[in-house]
Scaffold this motif. Structure first.
Motif, PDB file in Angstrom:
ATOM      1  N   GLY A 260      -3.588   4.062  12.020  1.00  0.00           N
ATOM      2  CA  GLY A 260      -2.663   2.823  11.787  1.00  0.00           C
ATOM      3  C   GLY A 260      -2.580   2.698  10.397  1.00  0.00           C
ATOM      4  O   GLY A 260      -2.347   1.685   9.993  1.00  0.00           O
ATOM      5  N   HIS A 261      -3.235   3.488   9.389  1.00  0.00           N
ATOM      6  CA  HIS A 261      -3.242   3.221   7.981  1.00  0.00           C
ATOM      7  C   HIS A 261      -2.084   3.414   7.326  1.00  0.00           C
ATOM      8  O   HIS A 261      -1.462   4.454   7.614  1.00  0.00           O
ATOM      9  CB  HIS A 261      -4.342   4.299   7.462  1.00  0.00           C
ATOM     10  CG  HIS A 261      -5.796   3.772   7.576  1.00  0.00           C
ATOM     11  ND1 HIS A 261      -6.919   4.332   7.374  1.00  0.00           N
ATOM     12  CD2 HIS A 261      -6.315   2.561   8.130  1.00  0.00           C
ATOM     13  CE1 HIS A 261      -8.022   3.992   7.938  1.00  0.00           C
ATOM     14  NE2 HIS A 261      -7.759   2.747   8.341  1.00  0.00           N
ATOM     15  N   ALA A 262      -1.759   2.516   6.472  1.00  0.00           N
ATOM     16  CA  ALA A 262      -0.326   2.743   5.750  1.00  0.00           C
ATOM     17  C   ALA A 262      -0.508   3.791   4.556  1.00  0.00           C
ATOM     18  O   ALA A 262       0.403   4.379   4.061  1.00  0.00           O
ATOM     19  CB  ALA A 262       0.137   1.280   4.939  1.00  0.00           C
TER      20      ALA A 262
ATOM     21  N   ILE B  62      -5.817  11.580  11.634  1.00  0.00           N
ATOM     22  CA  ILE B  62      -6.685  10.591  11.712  1.00  0.00           C
ATOM     23  C   ILE B  62      -5.704   9.129  11.220  1.00  0.00           C
ATOM     24  O   ILE B  62      -6.049   8.197  11.523  1.00  0.00           O
ATOM     25  CB  ILE B  62      -7.843  10.790  11.168  1.00  0.00           C
ATOM     26  CG1 ILE B  62      -8.752  11.802  11.758  1.00  0.00           C
ATOM     27  CG2 ILE B  62      -8.757   9.444  11.079  1.00  0.00           C
ATOM     28  CD1 ILE B  62      -9.815  12.150  11.008  1.00  0.00           C
ATOM     29  N   GLN B  63      -5.313   9.523   9.988  1.00  0.00           N
ATOM     30  CA  GLN B  63      -4.424   8.438   9.542  1.00  0.00           C
ATOM     31  C   GLN B  63      -3.495   7.608  10.535  1.00  0.00           C
ATOM     32  O   GLN B  63      -3.424   6.426  10.509  1.00  0.00           O
ATOM     33  CB  GLN B  63      -3.618   8.810   8.087  1.00  0.00           C
ATOM     34  CG  GLN B  63      -2.745   7.738   7.543  1.00  0.00           C
ATOM     35  CD  GLN B  63      -1.821   8.217   6.607  1.00  0.00           C
ATOM     36  OE1 GLN B  63      -1.742   9.410   6.205  1.00  0.00           O
ATOM     37  NE2 GLN B  63      -0.955   7.251   5.823  1.00  0.00           N
TER      38      GLN B  63
ATOM     39  N   LYS C 134      -1.517  -3.858  12.100  1.00  0.00           N
ATOM     40  CA  LYS C 134      -1.308  -4.616  10.802  1.00  0.00           C
ATOM     41  C   LYS C 134       0.300  -4.631  10.425  1.00  0.00           C
ATOM     42  O   LYS C 134       0.753  -3.562  10.394  1.00  0.00           O
ATOM     43  CB  LYS C 134      -2.017  -4.407   9.805  1.00  0.00           C
ATOM     44  CG  LYS C 134      -3.563  -4.688   9.916  1.00  0.00           C
ATOM     45  CD  LYS C 134      -4.373  -4.564   8.621  1.00  0.00           C
ATOM     46  CE  LYS C 134      -5.873  -4.813   8.709  1.00  0.00           C
ATOM     47  NZ  LYS C 134      -6.592  -4.683   7.380  1.00  0.00           N
ATOM     48  N   GLY C 135       0.645  -5.700   9.789  1.00  0.00           N
ATOM     49  CA  GLY C 135       2.099  -5.701   9.653  1.00  0.00           C
ATOM     50  C   GLY C 135       2.944  -5.557  10.704  1.00  0.00           C
ATOM     51  O   GLY C 135       4.249  -4.799  10.412  1.00  0.00           O
ATOM     52  N   GLN C 136       2.531  -5.859  12.050  1.00  0.00           N
ATOM     53  CA  GLN C 136       3.594  -5.554  13.128  1.00  0.00           C
ATOM     54  C   GLN C 136       3.963  -4.176  13.359  1.00  0.00           C
ATOM     55  O   GLN C 136       5.078  -3.730  14.017  1.00  0.00           O
ATOM     56  CB  GLN C 136       4.605  -6.472  13.167  1.00  0.00           C
ATOM     57  CG  GLN C 136       4.302  -7.789  13.139  1.00  0.00           C
ATOM     58  CD  GLN C 136       3.689  -8.397  14.303  1.00  0.00           C
ATOM     59  OE1 GLN C 136       4.117  -7.954  15.392  1.00  0.00           O
ATOM     60  NE2 GLN C 136       2.219  -8.698  14.275  1.00  0.00           N
ATOM     61  N   LYS C 137       3.168  -3.276  12.884  1.00  0.00           N
ATOM     62  CA  LYS C 137       3.288  -1.802  12.866  1.00  0.00           C
ATOM     63  C   LYS C 137       2.816  -1.100  14.097  1.00  0.00           C
ATOM     64  O   LYS C 137       1.824  -1.307  14.522  1.00  0.00           O
ATOM     65  CB  LYS C 137       2.874  -1.080  11.581  1.00  0.00           C
ATOM     66  CG  LYS C 137       3.265   0.557  11.597  1.00  0.00           C
ATOM     67  CD  LYS C 137       2.500   1.227  10.077  1.00  0.00           C
ATOM     68  CE  LYS C 137       2.462   2.573  10.372  1.00  0.00           C
ATOM     69  NZ  LYS C 137       2.118   3.229   9.245  1.00  0.00           N
TER      70      LYS C 137
END
Length: 297
Positions: free
Chosen positions: A267-269, A262-263, A175-178
């Motif tokens: 890919g959790h912001a 895990i975050q 998400k967000g091109q991250k």
């Protein structure tokens, strides 16, 4: 306009102009009826919408909370009421209220529903497909989702040059091109390799997962494939492609993985998003305690 006539005009507008679903119209109708019934008691007579104040709406929400109505339902009711009042302002000359200053209860994000390890194994190894190619494709995709914790959109965006290799990091655009890099298990590499044995020859920029006509596989097709597998194998209703990502995180947490790690893998912001999985793990521990402890009853 009389309150009951205002409600009916609103529902007619929802149906005719907004083309809302019958379920939405019915739900909004109940919400407005609940408000009018409350105002009849609160104002001491037939509800007077022209005299409505924010304090009346706050009193209604407090009344619903006292009746045991949950945050999510009260938030939905407030949304319906705001839409109703804005309709009356635009179409029937009701004096506008500063509704922007009225905030409802915060909805708790739902606890992710993970599969058990046994169910996840079924989802990634069983097949109902007659076609060996389709069976290999679905198993490769579901193994990738569970083994690497990918979103379905991330997995389907991969090209042939991205084919996962054990011991090498898989670069994923989230998400967000991250961009993030996730490790690849041998089981994931093996499942994808089996699919590639069936896949037509392709160049590095061609999609890794393809549909029946050779184009990039659509998410709806993947979701339907798991739905069919669910019905064939008795997996629970919450067995979806996204539940495999939930299961990846939950099983890592249950195995002692660090929440920050895990975050990064998901890919959790925000860490708060990842912390939802602690509720799943605690729920599993509680269920184990209830089944195993001799005094749990």
């Amino acid at each position: 306009m009389a309150p009951l006539a205002a409600r009916q005009a609103f529902l007619d507008w929802l149906t005719g102009e907004r083309r809302a679903s019958p379920e939405t119209v019915e739900a909004y109708g109940r919400d407005i009826a609940d408000l009018l019934a409350f105002l009849g008691t609160h104002q001491g007579g037939e509800p007077d919408l022209a005299a409505l104040q924010l304090a009346d709406l706050r009193a209604f929400l407090a009344h619903r909370a006292a009746e045991g109505i949950g945050n999510s339902s009260r938030a939905r009711q407030l949304s319906a009421i705001k839409t109703f009042l804005r309709f009356l302002v635009r179409r029937h000359g009701l004096a506008p209220l500063p509704l922007g200053g009225l905030t409802g209860p915060r909805r708790k994000p739902p606890v992710p529903r993970a599969l058990t390890e046994s169910q996840a194994r079924t989802a990634t190894t069983d097949s109902f497909e007659d076609s060996p190619a389709l069976a290999a494709r679905n198993q490769a995709l579901f193994t990738l989702l569970y083994g690497c914790g990918l979103r379905i959109s991330e997995a389907l965006a991969l090209d042939m040059r991205d084919a996962p290799k054990a011991g090498q990091g898989l670069r994923v655009l989230g998400k967000g091109q991250k961009e993030r890099v996730v490790p690849v298990l041998p089981a994931v590499e093996g499942a994808v390799a089996e699919w590639l044995r069936h896949r037509s020859p392709a160049g590095p920029n061609d999609p890794l997962f393809t549909g029946a006509k050779g184009g990039r596989l659509a998410a709806t097709v993947a979701q339907r494939a798991l739905q069919d597998l669910r019905r064939a194998t008795g997996l629970p209703e919450h067995a979806t492609p996204h539940s495999l990502r939930h299961s990846f995180a939950t099983h890592l947490l249950g195995g002692g993985a660090d929440l920050r790690a895990i975050q990064e893998l998901l890919g959790h912001a925000s860490l708060s998003t990842t912390q939802r999985y602690t509720a799943v793990d605690q729920a599993g521990l509680l269920d184990t305690w209830r089944r195993a402890h001799p005094r749990a009853d």
